[in-house]
Design a protein around this motif. Structure first.
Motif, PDB file in Angstrom:
ATOM      1  N   LYS A   1       2.313   1.791  -3.414  1.00 25.49           N
ATOM      2  CA  LYS A   1       1.276   2.261  -4.324  1.00 25.49           C
ATOM      3  C   LYS A   1       1.051   3.768  -4.153  1.00 25.49           C
ATOM      4  CE  LYS A   1      -3.273   0.649  -5.755  1.00 25.49           C
ATOM      5  NZ  LYS A   1      -4.380  -0.219  -5.428  1.00 25.49           N
ATOM      6  N   ILE A   2       1.036   4.220  -2.910  1.00 24.90           N
ATOM      7  CA  ILE A   2       0.866   5.651  -2.630  1.00 24.90           C
ATOM      8  C   ILE A   2       2.078   6.437  -3.118  1.00 24.90           C
ATOM      9  CG2 ILE A   2       0.718   7.384  -0.789  1.00 24.90           C
ATOM     10  CD1 ILE A   2      -1.006   5.292   0.761  1.00 24.90           C
ATOM     11  N   ARG A   3       3.279   5.925  -2.856  1.00 27.83           N
ATOM     12  CA  ARG A   3       4.499   6.600  -3.324  1.00 27.83           C
ATOM     13  C   ARG A   3       4.477   6.755  -4.841  1.00 27.83           C
ATOM     14  NH1 ARG A   3       8.774   3.375   0.342  1.00 27.83           N
ATOM     15  NH2 ARG A   3       8.701   4.755   2.141  1.00 27.83           N
ATOM     16  N   SER A   4       4.102   5.693  -5.519  1.00 27.82           N
ATOM     17  CA  SER A   4       4.057   5.722  -6.971  1.00 27.82           C
ATOM     18  C   SER A   4       3.055   6.770  -7.457  1.00 27.82           C
ATOM     19  CB  SER A   4       3.685   4.337  -7.492  1.00 27.82           C
ATOM     20  OG  SER A   4       3.592   4.344  -8.888  1.00 27.82           O
ATOM     21  N   ALA A   5       1.878   6.805  -6.854  1.00 29.26           N
ATOM     22  CA  ALA A   5       0.856   7.786  -7.234  1.00 29.26           C
ATOM     23  C   ALA A   5       1.333   9.209  -6.957  1.00 29.26           C
ATOM     24  CB  ALA A   5      -0.445   7.496  -6.488  1.00 29.26           C
ATOM     25  N   LEU A   6       2.050   9.397  -5.853  1.00 35.43           N
ATOM     26  CA  LEU A   6       2.588  10.723  -5.557  1.00 35.43           C
ATOM     27  C   LEU A   6       3.606  11.141  -6.620  1.00 35.43           C
ATOM     28  CD1 LEU A   6       3.037  10.497  -1.690  1.00 35.43           C
ATOM     29  CD2 LEU A   6       1.541  12.085  -2.912  1.00 35.43           C
TER      30      LEU A   6
ATOM     31  N   THR B   1      -0.761  11.335  -9.568  1.00 37.49           N
ATOM     32  CA  THR B   1      -2.124  10.793  -9.662  1.00 37.49           C
ATOM     33  C   THR B   1      -2.766  10.530  -8.307  1.00 37.49           C
ATOM     34  OG1 THR B   1      -1.268   8.534  -9.834  1.00 37.49           O
ATOM     35  CG2 THR B   1      -1.652   9.721 -11.904  1.00 37.49           C
ATOM     36  N   TYR B   2      -2.065  10.878  -7.226  1.00 40.45           N
ATOM     37  CA  TYR B   2      -2.609  10.636  -5.880  1.00 40.45           C
ATOM     38  C   TYR B   2      -3.732  11.618  -5.605  1.00 40.45           C
ATOM     39  CZ  TYR B   2      -2.828   9.869  -0.854  1.00 40.45           C
ATOM     40  OH  TYR B   2      -3.251   9.575   0.406  1.00 40.45           O
ATOM     41  N   ARG B   3      -4.865  11.122  -5.210  1.00 41.41           N
ATOM     42  CA  ARG B   3      -6.031  11.965  -4.925  1.00 41.41           C
ATOM     43  C   ARG B   3      -6.500  11.727  -3.502  1.00 41.41           C
ATOM     44  NH1 ARG B   3      -4.246  14.212  -8.660  1.00 41.41           N
ATOM     45  NH2 ARG B   3      -5.023  14.175 -10.772  1.00 41.41           N
ATOM     46  N   VAL B   4      -6.931  12.785  -2.872  1.00 39.51           N
ATOM     47  CA  VAL B   4      -7.414  12.716  -1.496  1.00 39.51           C
ATOM     48  C   VAL B   4      -8.905  13.036  -1.510  1.00 39.51           C
ATOM     49  CG1 VAL B   4      -7.217  13.732   0.798  1.00 39.51           C
ATOM     50  CG2 VAL B   4      -5.175  13.422  -0.602  1.00 39.51           C
TER      51      VAL B   4
ATOM     52  N   ARG C   1       0.830  -1.213   0.000  1.00 35.38           N
ATOM     53  CA  ARG C   1       0.000   0.000   0.000  1.00 35.38           C
ATOM     54  C   ARG C   1       0.859   1.255   0.000  1.00 35.38           C
ATOM     55  NH1 ARG C   1      -2.760  -2.954   3.842  1.00 35.38           N
ATOM     56  NH2 ARG C   1      -2.074  -1.590   5.517  1.00 35.38           N
TER      57      ARG C   1
END
Length: 67
Positions: A33-38, A42-45, A30
């Motif tokens: 996955k967050i690091r990659s999105a950042l 593409t990381y959305r909150v 997990r």
């Protein structure tokens, strides 16, 4: 602890270690996955989830202070 209980404790300890390993692997996936999105941008909150968490934390803190 009785001598006869040591085997049971050993099995419990081994099972606990396996559970921690599984949880750690899932957590690592997990986090990656967050690091990659950042990195990709593409990381959305979800603002509603953030606001809900802030409110529930504030309520919990107030309740703790009143005790």
């Amino acid at each position: 602890m009785k001598v006869s209980d040591r085997g049971g404790w050993g099995a419990l300890l081994e099972e606990t270690r396996r559970a921690v390993d599984v949880l750690s692997e899932g957590r690592s996936r997990r986090i990656e996955k967050i690091r990659s999105a950042l990195r990709d941008g593409t990381y959305r909150v979800d603002g509603r989830q953030v606001a809900g968490k802030m409110v529930s934390d504030a309520v919990r803190e107030l309740r703790d202070r009143l005790r």
